[in-house]
Each structure stands twice: as C-alpha cells, then as structure tokens.
Write a protein that holds these residues in place. Structure first.
Motif, PDB file in Angstrom:
ATOM      1  N   VAL B 300       0.839  -1.209   0.000  1.00 20.57           N
ATOM      2  CA  VAL B 300       0.000   0.000   0.000  1.00 20.57           C
ATOM      3  C   VAL B 300       0.865   1.247   0.000  1.00 20.57           C
ATOM      4  O   VAL B 300       2.062   1.202   0.268  1.00 20.57           O
ATOM      5  CB  VAL B 300      -0.957   0.029   1.216  1.00 20.57           C
ATOM      6  CG1 VAL B 300      -1.955  -1.115   1.138  1.00 20.57           C
ATOM      7  CG2 VAL B 300      -0.189   0.023   2.532  1.00 20.57           C
ATOM      8  N   ILE B 337      -9.582  -0.597  -0.996  1.00 22.42           N
ATOM      9  CA  ILE B 337      -8.413  -0.624  -0.108  1.00 22.42           C
ATOM     10  C   ILE B 337      -8.894  -0.292   1.298  1.00 22.42           C
ATOM     11  O   ILE B 337      -9.374   0.810   1.548  1.00 22.42           O
ATOM     12  CB  ILE B 337      -7.355   0.416  -0.536  1.00 22.42           C
ATOM     13  CG1 ILE B 337      -7.038   0.295  -2.023  1.00 22.42           C
ATOM     14  CG2 ILE B 337      -6.094   0.272   0.302  1.00 22.42           C
ATOM     15  CD1 ILE B 337      -6.241   1.472  -2.557  1.00 22.42           C
ATOM     16  N   ASN B 340      -7.626   2.956   4.370  1.00 25.92           N
ATOM     17  CA  ASN B 340      -6.889   4.072   3.766  1.00 25.92           C
ATOM     18  C   ASN B 340      -7.345   5.395   4.365  1.00 25.92           C
ATOM     19  O   ASN B 340      -8.304   5.454   5.130  1.00 25.92           O
ATOM     20  CB  ASN B 340      -7.092   4.074   2.250  1.00 25.92           C
ATOM     21  CG  ASN B 340      -5.893   4.684   1.526  1.00 25.92           C
ATOM     22  OD1 ASN B 340      -5.117   5.434   2.109  1.00 25.92           O
ATOM     23  ND2 ASN B 340      -5.753   4.371   0.262  1.00 25.92           N
ATOM     24  N   ARG B 485      -2.372  -4.834  -0.247  1.00 22.95           N
ATOM     25  CA  ARG B 485      -3.746  -4.721  -0.699  1.00 22.95           C
ATOM     26  C   ARG B 485      -4.012  -5.783  -1.758  1.00 22.95           C
ATOM     27  O   ARG B 485      -3.077  -6.329  -2.342  1.00 22.95           O
ATOM     28  CB  ARG B 485      -3.999  -3.340  -1.305  1.00 22.95           C
ATOM     29  CG  ARG B 485      -3.197  -3.103  -2.580  1.00 22.95           C
ATOM     30  CD  ARG B 485      -3.605  -1.806  -3.220  1.00 22.95           C
ATOM     31  NE  ARG B 485      -2.611  -1.384  -4.193  1.00 22.95           N
ATOM     32  CZ  ARG B 485      -2.524  -0.148  -4.658  1.00 22.95           C
ATOM     33  NH1 ARG B 485      -3.330   0.771  -4.241  1.00 22.95           N
ATOM     34  NH2 ARG B 485      -1.615   0.159  -5.556  1.00 22.95           N
TER      35      ARG B 485
END
Lengths: 80, 487
Positions: B300, B337, B340, B485
């Motif tokens: 990520v 995701i 985040n 991810r």
C-alpha cells in the motif's frame, strides 16, 4: 457491480464509515473482490436520505444496522 | 513562482478561503449564494466580458470547493472542467502566422498529404476542415511561420483524456482515460479546470467534534521556507482543530520496507515489477494497462500505511492526507483498499483553512523525527528506489545488480509501461512518478522544486541518519496491520 457509498460529512456523521467497513468485510468473506467494486463518492446533495449508497446507479438510503440485509438483498441477490 | 495561472490561482484561493470561513462559522448554506456578489461587486468586469460571467465562474468554483461538480452533470472525476471559465481557445491547431513569406519553396504545401494548404493573398492558408493536425507543415516551414496552437490543457495531458465539445468548443475530460494527475489544472491560463475538494466535509467533521488526524506528505519539507518544520505544522494543525499530525515520511519507510521484501522475491523469480505508491501512476496502470496489474506491487501507499497504523491504534480516528497531490483524492475514494485515508487535502486547501481561522505556520524547532531520511525523500523522483534499495541492503540482500527504471513524470511512466507490456523493459523494476521531479513537483505544490530545494535540503539535513528498519522499530507496531492490498 459498482457499489458507491457517500463519504460526505453528513453521511459520515450518520455512519457511512461503519457501512463501508462492514461492506469491505462482507465482500472479503464472500470472496467477491473481483465482482464488487467499492467506491466512495463526494456529497451528491441527497443528505436527507443519508447514508446514500448506490448499486450500479440506483440510490438506496441505508443505516449502519441495515448493512447486512442490504448486502444480502441488493448485492448477493443481484449477483445471483 | 512564475506560472501560467497566477491570477486564476489567486481567485481559486480566495474562493476556498471564503468558503472555508463560512463553513467554519456554520453559515455556508445561508450565505453561499451571496458570495459571487461579494467577490465580484462590479460594476466593471476585471477579467471577463462582464460581471455576470465572472460571477458565474465564482459560483462554479464554490461548487468545486464544496466537492460538487461545477455544472449539474454528475460524474465521479476529481478533475473537473469549469465550463463558464473555459474560453474555447481556437480549435484549429495549426495556424499560419505573419512570418509566412509566401516563399517559392512552398515546403508546407509539399509536406501536406491532405491537400489542406493553399496560397492566400499574403500567406499560406490551412483549411481546418482538411487539416489532420499531423504537424508536417509546421516542421517543414523554413521561417517557423506555422504555429502549433494546441490547447495548453490538451498539451499537458499525458493520457490524451482531453478533447473539445464539437458544438461549443468547451473542453471535456474523458473520465475513463483521466488518471487524476492534475497536470491540466495549472496549465490553463484561464483557470478553467479545477479539482473537487473535501475541505468543507473536513471542516464539518472538525466542527462536529470528530477526532481528525492529519498526515503530512513527505514532499512538504522545504515548501514553506527554511524554518517551517514538522513541529510548525503540528502546532498549526492542532490550532485548527486536528488532534495530531503524523509525517507520511514514516509511511515512506513502511512502504519501502514492505516493497523491498516483494522486490527481493520477484528478483529471484525474474519477475518484473512496478511501484504502487503514486496514485496517478496506479490509475494509469488500472485504466490504460490493466494487463500489467499483476506486475504492480501490492504494497500500500505511504498514505495508506500511516492511516492503517493510526486506525489500528484507534479505530475511531478520521485520517486526512495533506500534500501537493490531486490524485490522492481519487485514492481515498477507492474503498477496495481497507483502512486508507478518509480524505485528502491539497496545500492550497489547508492554507485556505488556516487563513479562515487566522492560524499561521510559524517557525519552530523540530522536536520529533518520525521518518528516516529515506522516508522523507520519498517525495523526490528516485526517492522510492533509494529507500527500497536501502532496505534491501539493511536486510543483507544483494541489491547491486538490480536495475530500476526511474520514471520522472507521466510521459516517462507511459513509455516504461509500454515497454513492459511489450516484454522489452531493459530493467527489473519501474519506479513510477506521474509528476516531473516526483511529489515535490505535484500540481498543488506551493513552490517549484528548484525554488524549494535549498530549504528542503536544509530541513531534511537536520534529521539524524537512522536506518529505515531502525526507525520502524522506534515508531511502529508492525504486527498490528497489513502492508498489502488486493488488486
């Protein structure tokens, strides 16, 4: 299938983040990562209907506690 | 900073400031419609044909500042055309200028394969209905008499997402192609392209007493002078109502460490890989090279890493990224995701918020270092590569033979991805940075890279020389969250 959740402040205060987390978990549990695309959206001005969630463009008004039913009916149901 | 759009930037900032002020005082609903009249009192127009047009441009800018589309049409793009501000610059791309000598050679005419060039009374003439915009005539003319008038917005777009509405000549952006890099925003001398903002949402959440933590981009140091340290930012952001501020340079360290493990494995397998920290580069892969998704690192971004770290400690926290980047806004909208950042702001937006609350960034000695020098340099072109190679070295991996193609700007990224797609990439890895110079050259930077360089070097020079892994041990519980991810 695209599921869009409003992340504007009004929907946030009504629990959009909780809904997002639940949907992320449900998508993961059902192994639907390839089929369901989760997106955030800016405020679309439908704040009274918040939390605003759309499935392929159709608007639904959601409360955090309704997320699982919504997922079963509108996501799993539609995917068949 | 000399730019194309200083006046438009000033107006954009004034609008953000006025909207922020009203949002902080809770009067936005009530007074929004008065703002265009307050800002353009008249009776004389300053920039446009009349005050009514000027007010309409302001009205559309207010909508953008609130996160809406400038017009009524709804779409998901971050980057938006402010239709009332678009001056519909000439559509005919190649135009014969006064330099034309109507010479005997007529290389222009010979070079044109479409029979578009005839001789007028004083100079050559290009028939726009026949011209295919190949540019051969412009190259052929010995007097440089044929000007290439490609619209600045179209010229700036690395993925050819910009075209004109046939009837009106107003610019339109193809959502499917746009990677949200924001290059076009500052290319337009009329300020007719802008980005939607989360500013009002964040102000509302602060006012509602939510606990919001700011995450400051590694590109920040040096942008606001030699004395504005991370501590300066923390103090100012707390005055604004943020609970705390964390350096995303720490996320740079986290990303580098995780990516180093991926690279080491891929290198052994002979698999080529790309970085995944620049959101516009990620968008480019997703939208233009989907077949290369499996070559993209699953680590990520630094922004996401810090957000996950904060939420692992305290799930109630709202995380907001602040930096020079427009595409980060699109990354926060990708809810595939988990964990985040909830929102992203640009430097311009946070400055408007500071001004609206009378808060200033003041010189202050730095009291905490959250990132290694490698994490802090993540925002420079080549910074990601340097950090990943450092991590490999720290872990005792042999990194000497690894070849990385460092792509400086979206055009280079595109070339490298084309090579990778064709199986002809002469390197093992691609570092993709959609802005020239890296994040420090981002569309919402406060100063140009060169102007900020001296101050940036000074501020980063004050940091100690701790290693990446050493810094992570000091600052992060690595077991508490995942650094990867799903694609």
């Amino acid at each position: 299938m695209t599921v869009t959740i409003c992340i504007g402040s009004s929907c946030h205060l009504k629990g959009s983040r909780e809904i997002i987390q639940k949907l992320q978990e449900l998508v993961c549990q059902n192994h639907l990562e390839e089929k369901v695309d989760l997106n955030g959206s800016f405020c679309t001005g439908n704040c009274v209907k918040g939390v605003c969630v759309t499935v392929d463009g159709e608007l639904f008004s959601l409360k955090p506690e309704d997320t699982e039913t919504f997922f079963e009916e509108k996501v799993l149901g539609r995917l068949g | 900073m000399i730019t194309n759009d200083a006046t438009a930037l000033r107006i954009t900032h004034e609008v953000l400031y006025e909207v922020a002020k009203l949002a902080f005082s809770g009067e936005l609903e009530e007074k929004r419609d008065e703002l265009p009249f307050k800002m353009i009192p008249g009776p004389k127009a300053q920039f446009r044909c009349c005050i009514y047009k000027e007010r309409e441009v302001i009205r559309q800018r207010i909508r953008l500042a609130e996160g809406k589309t400038p017009g009524n049409a709804n779409n998901k793009n971050i980057v938006q055309v402010i239709s009332s501000a678009c001056e519909e610059c000439p559509i005919a791309r190649y135009v014969v200028t006064d330099n034309c000598q109507k010479c005997m050679g007529k290389a222009c005419q010979q070079s044109c394969k479409f029979g578009a060039i005839t001789m007028g009374r004083d100079r050559a003439y290009i028939d726009p209905s026949k011209c295919k915009e190949c540019g051969k005539c412009s190259q052929a003319c010995p007097y440089n008499a044929i000007a290439d008038l490609m619209r600045p917005c179209k010229r700036s777009c690395p993925v050819d997402a910009i075209s004109m509405e046939e009837e009106t000549g107003i610019v339109k952006i193809d959502e499917k192609k746009c990677i949200q890099c924001g290059a076009c925003i500052h290319s337009c001398p009329f300020g007719a392209i802008g980005a939607r903002s989360f500013m009002v949402d964040i102000i509302n959440l602060l006012r509602a007493g939510k606990r919001v933590v700011a995450m400051l981009a590694p590109a920040t140091e040096g942008q606001f002078g030699p004395d504005i340290t991370m501590s300066s930012w923390r103090t100012a952001l707390k005055k604004l109502g943020f609970e705390d501020m964390v350096e995303v340079g720490l996320g740079g360290d986290l990303t580098a460490a995780a990516e180093a493990e991926e690279w080491a494995e891929a290198y052994k397998e002979g698999k080529k890989m790309t970085t995944s920290c620049c959101p516009a580069f990620v968008n480019m892969i997703k939208q233009h090279f989907p077949q290369l998704l499996e070559n993209m690192s699953t680590t990520v971004s630094p922004m996401c890493a810090v957000s996950r770290m904060l939420k692992a400690k305290d799930p109630e926290i709202i995380t907001v990224f602040i930096g020079p980047c427009i595409a980060k806004k699109s990354e926060t909208l990708d809810l595939n995701i988990e964990g985040n950042a909830d929102y992203a702001l640009t430097f311009g937006e946070i400055r408007a918020m500071f001004r609206a609350k009378g808060v200033q960034l003041l010189p202050e000695p730095n009291d905490t270092q959250q990132a290694s020098i490698f994490g802090k340099r993540f925002g420079n072109g080549g910074g990601v590569t340097a950090a990943v190679l450092e991590c490999l070295k720290e872990s005792g991996e042999d990194a000497d033979g690894i070849k990385v193609m460092q792509c400086d700007g979206a055009a280079e990224c595109r070339k490298a991805l084309l090579l990778l797609k064709a199986g002809r990439l002469p390197a093992d890895f691609i570092e993709g940075m959609a802005c020239v110079g890296g994040c420090v050259g981002g569309p919402s930077r406060h100063k140009k890279e060169q102007e900020a360089k001296k101050d940036r070097d000074k501020l980063i020079g004050e940091a100690d020389a701790r290693q990446v892994h050493e810094n992570l041990k000091l600052n992060v519980d690595l077991e508490s969250f995942s650094m990867h991810r799903k694609h």
